[in-house]
Design a protein around this motif. Sequence first.
Motif, short mmCIF file in Angstrom:
data_model
loop_
_atom_site.label_atom_id
_atom_site.label_comp_id
_atom_site.label_asym_id
_atom_site.label_seq_id
_atom_site.Cartn_x
_atom_site.Cartn_y
_atom_site.Cartn_z
N UNK A 18 0.83 -1.21 0.00
CA UNK A 18 0.00 0.00 0.00
C UNK A 18 0.87 1.26 0.00
N UNK A 19 1.97 1.21 0.74
CA UNK A 19 2.84 2.38 0.84
C UNK A 19 3.79 2.45 -0.35
N UNK A 20 4.47 1.36 -0.66
CA UNK A 20 5.52 1.37 -1.66
C UNK A 20 5.01 1.33 -3.10
N UNK A 21 4.00 0.52 -3.37
CA UNK A 21 3.55 0.34 -4.75
C UNK A 21 2.34 1.19 -5.10
N UNK A 22 1.41 1.31 -4.15
CA UNK A 22 0.20 2.08 -4.43
C UNK A 22 0.38 3.57 -4.15
N UNK A 23 1.48 3.90 -3.45
CA UNK A 23 1.80 5.30 -3.21
C UNK A 23 0.99 5.98 -2.12
N UNK A 24 0.33 5.20 -1.27
CA UNK A 24 -0.41 5.81 -0.18
C UNK A 24 0.55 6.32 0.88
N UNK A 25 0.18 7.38 1.54
CA UNK A 25 1.00 7.92 2.62
C UNK A 25 0.86 7.02 3.84
#
Length: 68
Positions: A18-25
């Motif tokens: 979620x953080x690394x690939x989807x770019x969510x904070x």
Amino acid sequence: MSKRKRYTKDFKLNVISMVKEQGLKQAEVVRTMGLHVNAINNWIKEYELSKSIIPSNNDFEGSLKQQN
């Protein structure tokens, strides 16, 4: 005294994705998943460290299993 919450390897990998690939904070993921920011930071550090030393995820998965 409360017990520490344990998370599965798949759950941790999903959070990292979620953080690394989807770019969510990280703050968004913390609120959405009900986690502490330190947990996410630790999981990401372990994941990145395992990728830099050995190109396989085996070390990361092994370290996640030790935490569980």
